[in-house]
Enzyme design. Structure first.
Site, mmCIF file in Angstrom:
data_model
loop_
_atom_site.group_PDB
_atom_site.id
_atom_site.type_symbol
_atom_site.label_atom_id
_atom_site.label_comp_id
_atom_site.label_asym_id
_atom_site.label_seq_id
_atom_site.Cartn_x
_atom_site.Cartn_y
_atom_site.Cartn_z
ATOM 1 N N TYR A 42 18.255 -11.702 -6.704
ATOM 2 C CA TYR A 42 17.807 -10.507 -7.420
ATOM 3 C C TYR A 42 18.750 -9.314 -7.277
ATOM 4 O O TYR A 42 18.514 -8.270 -7.874
ATOM 5 C CB TYR A 42 16.423 -10.083 -6.908
ATOM 6 C CG TYR A 42 15.365 -11.136 -7.108
ATOM 7 C CD1 TYR A 42 14.830 -11.372 -8.367
ATOM 8 C CD2 TYR A 42 14.914 -11.907 -6.045
ATOM 9 C CE1 TYR A 42 13.857 -12.339 -8.564
ATOM 10 C CE2 TYR A 42 13.941 -12.881 -6.228
ATOM 11 C CZ TYR A 42 13.421 -13.098 -7.486
ATOM 12 O OH TYR A 42 12.465 -14.051 -7.680
ATOM 13 N N HIS A 70 15.541 -4.719 -12.009
ATOM 14 C CA HIS A 70 14.382 -4.442 -11.160
ATOM 15 C C HIS A 70 14.810 -3.897 -9.793
ATOM 16 O O HIS A 70 14.018 -3.288 -9.098
ATOM 17 C CB HIS A 70 13.583 -5.739 -10.966
ATOM 18 C CG HIS A 70 12.114 -5.615 -11.240
ATOM 19 N ND1 HIS A 70 11.522 -4.578 -11.927
ATOM 20 C CD2 HIS A 70 11.087 -6.444 -10.896
ATOM 21 C CE1 HIS A 70 10.216 -4.772 -11.997
ATOM 22 N NE2 HIS A 70 9.931 -5.888 -11.373
ATOM 23 N N ASN A 91 5.775 -6.809 -6.276
ATOM 24 C CA ASN A 91 4.351 -6.662 -6.564
ATOM 25 C C ASN A 91 3.500 -6.340 -5.340
ATOM 26 O O ASN A 91 2.327 -6.021 -5.469
ATOM 27 C CB ASN A 91 3.815 -7.908 -7.259
ATOM 28 C CG ASN A 91 4.468 -8.115 -8.615
ATOM 29 O OD1 ASN A 91 5.216 -7.267 -9.094
ATOM 30 N ND2 ASN A 91 4.187 -9.241 -9.232
ATOM 31 N N ASP A 119 12.602 1.185 -11.293
ATOM 32 C CA ASP A 119 13.165 0.934 -12.622
ATOM 33 C C ASP A 119 12.121 1.296 -13.666
ATOM 34 O O ASP A 119 10.926 1.227 -13.399
ATOM 35 C CB ASP A 119 13.567 -0.544 -12.765
ATOM 36 C CG ASP A 119 12.381 -1.502 -12.611
ATOM 37 O OD1 ASP A 119 11.721 -1.464 -11.552
ATOM 38 O OD2 ASP A 119 12.110 -2.268 -13.542
ATOM 39 N N ASN A 129 4.041 -3.176 -11.707
ATOM 40 C CA ASN A 129 3.235 -3.796 -10.654
ATOM 41 C C ASN A 129 3.536 -3.260 -9.259
ATOM 42 O O ASN A 129 2.647 -3.181 -8.419
ATOM 43 C CB ASN A 129 3.381 -5.318 -10.692
ATOM 44 C CG ASN A 129 2.720 -5.909 -11.921
ATOM 45 O OD1 ASN A 129 1.716 -5.387 -12.415
ATOM 46 N ND2 ASN A 129 3.286 -6.976 -12.436
#
Length: 186
Positions: A15, A20, A66, A91, A112
């Site tokens: 990631y 994100h 989340n 973001d 989330n």
């Protein structure tokens, strides 16, 4: 005076350079510029930056996006920092790439990570720095979009965006959210 500055993102190399993770990337840059380094802590990677007599506790939750509220709630309590001195970097697909907006409070707008922070810290009354990543995706492709890597053109502009965000973070900690908003939003 202590502040909790939270960069939202997802842990792991998969990631690292995704939209994100713009919160993680920005805090990495801020820590590096202040000769600080992140260490593994409870529920987050943590670093500390000193600025004008203030201690900025930077955290990158390792709980995945989340469940960010778990880390935020833990570190607020652990460090005894009131929510007025919490700033969350996130973001935002509703803003064009490179646009930065600080807000004193507000809704999660479907994000989330922000939703979980609201649930676990008791409401929307905390400052956030919304970092625009654009919305160049087709209906139903939002998740793929925010979890995709920045294209080369945006990667080239990212350091400048992160530096502006860093200035806003330092401003938040020295002159407060209202004056920072009036100086930088617009």
């Amino acid at each position: 005076m202590k502040y909790l500055i939270v960069g939202l993102g997802n842990p792991g190399p998969k990631y690292e350079l995704t939209r994100h993770n713009i919160g993680f990337l920005t805090l990495d840059r801020l820590a590096e510029q202040h000769q600080s380094a992140f260490e593994v802590g409870r529920l987050a990677e943590v670093a500390e930056v000193k600025h004008k007599g203030r201690a900025l506790h930077l955290i990158k939750p390792t709980t995945f996006m989340n469940l960010s509220g778990k880390a935020v709630n833990y570190w607020l309590q652990e460090l005894k920092i009131p929510k007025e001195r919490l700033l969350v970097l996130t973001d935002d697909i509703a803003l064009p790439f490179g646009t930065l907006r600080m807000r004193a409070k507000g809704s999660s707008a479907g994000h989330n990570g922000l939703k979980n922070i609201e649930q676990l810290t008791g409401g929307q009354n905390y400052a956030r720095l919304r970092m625009g990543v654009g919305d160049d995706f087709h209906k139903g492709q939002q998740v793929d979009y925010v979890l995709s890597q920045f294209p080369r053109e945006e990667l080239d502009q990212l350091p400048e965006v992160m530096d502006r965000a860093g200035e806003m973070i330092l401003s938040f900690c020295t002159i407060g959210v209202d004056r920072t908003m009036s100086q930088y939003n617009g």
